[in-house]
Write a protein that holds these residues in place. Structure first.
Motif: not given
Length: 286
Positions: A174-189, A230-233, A245-253
């Motif tokens: 669930s922690p990995f899933g939660a961070l992946t869900v949030v990363s998808i939102v922050l990518l602004e696709l 945390m640093g990227l955020l 750009l750094l945030l989008q790279t981190g979220c994409a990874l």
């Protein structure tokens, strides 16, 4: 119990000292908190505060017509950083419980805290995204948020009931899933790919795909990844050069990692199945 003296008809109450003789050692074992439990409660606190910052910094300014995009960006970053901190607490409470001790209610506390930080908080983040994004559909986003929440509920319930082989999780943690869900939102696709990706993560959380538990080198790598996120955020929140750009790279990874691990796990299961069949055929045909 109150005792009445028949001669004086006065109430007699036991001495206060007699009632306070209960020592801390006599407290039921189930009521004592361990160090690991304290870390677990820190996990729950971070999840609740993530909901708070999502509400006060993103949703309320949107509903009141505020155009302060900087405040919304800071609040979004703060909310996600709090979820990352909850993941750190969740990582360390297990390590501390194995090294020291855990209370009888440690497992229940862990599940309830995970439900707040990795179920409610990311689901609420998705819900608010559906309300503030220009191309999002509020009702469909609400449905996706419910799917995320229920996936975490089912995953945590299954985790409590099913015994798995040591060192493995069944379904995306669930922690990995939660961070992946949030990363998808922050990518602004675009909305549709975002929605499909979120539902895909929810499915992975309740799937039978095996994920390794973060121990040893893997735990160090996970902690390093969280600190880096945390640093990227922070760079994105304070509008640092290249922060977006750094945030989008981190979220994409993070999203790519969430998609690649199931592929490796599936390939490993297929190879194991083939090896078992070969051994069985060799045993039948010497």
């Amino acid at each position: 119990m109150t005792v009445v003296d028949p001669n004086t008809q006065a109430d007699w109450v036991p001495e206060a000292d007699e009632a306070s003789d209960i020592d801390a050692e006599d407290m039921p074992l189930s009521m004592r908190l361990s160090i690991a439990d304290t870390l677990t409660l820190g996990n729950a606190t971070c999840g609740f505060m993530a909901v708070y910052f999502t509400t006060t910094g993103i949703l309320i300014p949107h509903l009141t017509g505020s155009e302060e995009t900087g405040m919304a960006r800071h609040s979004a970053a703060t909310a996600v950083i709090l979820m990352l901190m909850a993941a750190i607490f969740d990582l360390f409470d297990g390590l501390v419980a194995r090294k020291l001790r855990s209370s009888p209610m440690g497992a229940e506390l862990d599940n309830l805290s995970d439900l707040i930080s990795f179920g409610l908080a990311p689901a609420y983040f998705v819900l608010v995204y559906g309300m503030v994004a220009d191309d999002a559909h509020q009702r469909v986003s609400a449905l996706a948020a419910i799917v995320v929440l229920l996936a975490v509920v089912l995953r945590l319930a299954r985790f409590s009931c099913v015994t798995l082989k040591d060192g493995m999780f069944q379904g995306m943690p669930s922690p990995f899933g939660a961070l992946t869900v949030v990363s998808i939102v922050l990518l602004e696709l675009p909305f549709v790919p975002t929605l499909l990706a979120i539902i895909g993560v929810a499915w992975l959380m309740v799937s039978r795909v095996e994920y390794p538990k973060p121990r040893g080198i893997l735990a160090v790598a996970m902690l390093s990844w969280i600190v880096g996120a945390m640093g990227l955020l922070a760079a994105w929140a304070f509008d640092a050069p290249g922060g977006q750009l750094l945030l989008q790279t981190g979220c994409a990874l993070q999203v790519v990692l969430g998609a690649v691990i199931p592929l490796f796990a599936t390939a490993r299961r297929v190879n194991t199945f083939r090896d078992n069949r070969r051994e069985a055929r060799a045993a039948h045909h010497p």
